[in-house]
Enzyme design. Sequence first.
Site, PDB file in Angstrom:
ATOM      1  N   CYS A 116      36.923  44.623  96.295  1.00  0.00           N
ATOM      2  CA  CYS A 116      35.622  43.968  96.127  1.00  0.00           C
ATOM      3  C   CYS A 116      35.942  42.937  94.966  1.00  0.00           C
ATOM      4  O   CYS A 116      36.239  43.199  94.007  1.00  0.00           O
ATOM      5  CB  CYS A 116      34.682  45.057  95.764  1.00  0.00           C
ATOM      6  SG  CYS A 116      33.079  44.104  95.629  1.00  0.00           S
ATOM      7  N   HIS A 159      31.224  46.748 104.395  1.00  0.00           N
ATOM      8  CA  HIS A 159      31.214  46.568 102.935  1.00  0.00           C
ATOM      9  C   HIS A 159      30.156  45.484 102.527  1.00  0.00           C
ATOM     10  O   HIS A 159      29.499  45.828 101.460  1.00  0.00           O
ATOM     11  CB  HIS A 159      32.685  46.141 102.449  1.00  0.00           C
ATOM     12  CG  HIS A 159      32.798  45.736 101.056  1.00  0.00           C
ATOM     13  ND1 HIS A 159      33.777  46.444 100.299  1.00  0.00           N
ATOM     14  CD2 HIS A 159      32.427  44.897 100.546  1.00  0.00           C
ATOM     15  CE1 HIS A 159      33.914  46.162  99.186  1.00  0.00           C
ATOM     16  NE2 HIS A 159      33.060  45.165  99.051  1.00  0.00           N
ATOM     17  N   GLU A 160      29.922  44.239 103.272  1.00  0.00           N
ATOM     18  CA  GLU A 160      28.991  43.284 102.631  1.00  0.00           C
ATOM     19  C   GLU A 160      27.621  43.851 102.818  1.00  0.00           C
ATOM     20  O   GLU A 160      26.861  43.566 102.126  1.00  0.00           O
ATOM     21  CB  GLU A 160      29.375  42.066 103.402  1.00  0.00           C
ATOM     22  CG  GLU A 160      30.779  41.542 103.227  1.00  0.00           C
ATOM     23  CD  GLU A 160      31.105  41.636 101.782  1.00  0.00           C
ATOM     24  OE1 GLU A 160      30.475  41.309 100.945  1.00  0.00           O
ATOM     25  OE2 GLU A 160      32.578  41.684 101.578  1.00  0.00           O
ATOM     26  N   HIS A 163      26.580  45.985 100.183  1.00  0.00           N
ATOM     27  CA  HIS A 163      26.035  45.122  99.125  1.00  0.00           C
ATOM     28  C   HIS A 163      24.716  44.724  99.124  1.00  0.00           C
ATOM     29  O   HIS A 163      23.955  44.741  98.046  1.00  0.00           O
ATOM     30  CB  HIS A 163      26.807  43.919  99.016  1.00  0.00           C
ATOM     31  CG  HIS A 163      28.030  43.920  98.290  1.00  0.00           C
ATOM     32  ND1 HIS A 163      28.261  44.250  96.955  1.00  0.00           N
ATOM     33  CD2 HIS A 163      29.605  43.535  98.823  1.00  0.00           C
ATOM     34  CE1 HIS A 163      29.395  44.382  96.573  1.00  0.00           C
ATOM     35  NE2 HIS A 163      30.226  43.928  97.634  1.00  0.00           N
TER      36      HIS A 163
HETATM   37 NI    NI Z   1      32.364  43.610  97.764  1.00  0.00          NI
END
Ligand code: NI
Length: 188
Positions: A116, A159-160, A163
């Site tokens: 990341c 993953h995004e 966030h």
């Molecule tokens: Ni990330």
Amino acid sequence: MLKTKDILDEKDKRLRLVSKEVVFPLSKEDKKQIKLMVEYLRNSQIEEKAEKYDLRPGMGMAAIQLGIAKRYITIVNEVDYEEETGKRTFETYVVINPKIISNSEEIIYVEMGEGCLSVNREVEGIVPRYARCTIEGYDVDGNKIRIRAREEVSIAFQHEIDHLDGILFVDKIDKKNPYKNKDKYRAI
Ligand code: NI
């Protein structure tokens, strides 16, 4: 042009915010940020540029990593590289208000460990992710889009989108047993 120092570090509490849904039309400022995010990711994957501008290589970025608590993400994936000409082909995804609407049963993980742009250290352990998923959202003009993602692109979307909910990949690694269930999942 974005620099690595513009990206929030994991210690920054803003990364824990739940980002807000975007209302269309997108502001000029958001459109500009999206361009900068895509440009950063592309350049970061081109060795000469990454070196020249001191960029950390990354495949995806969420707006909150720039301190903008709005639900949009960008993913840039290199799909082809011609050694002779040096020509690179990227596929670029920009999704506003993304949602995962379905996912595979199969679970995979990045064998080398997930990374990341906000986590600047070595992290032990695996992050279980859906091998395939379908994402719905909007493009920059507010048109509804649907993307079927697989393998590393599927991981990048998960993953995004995490966030946007204030979740970092390190949160998803089992603290006591970082390689828990490794043999049940497929490594990529
Ligand atoms: Ni990330």
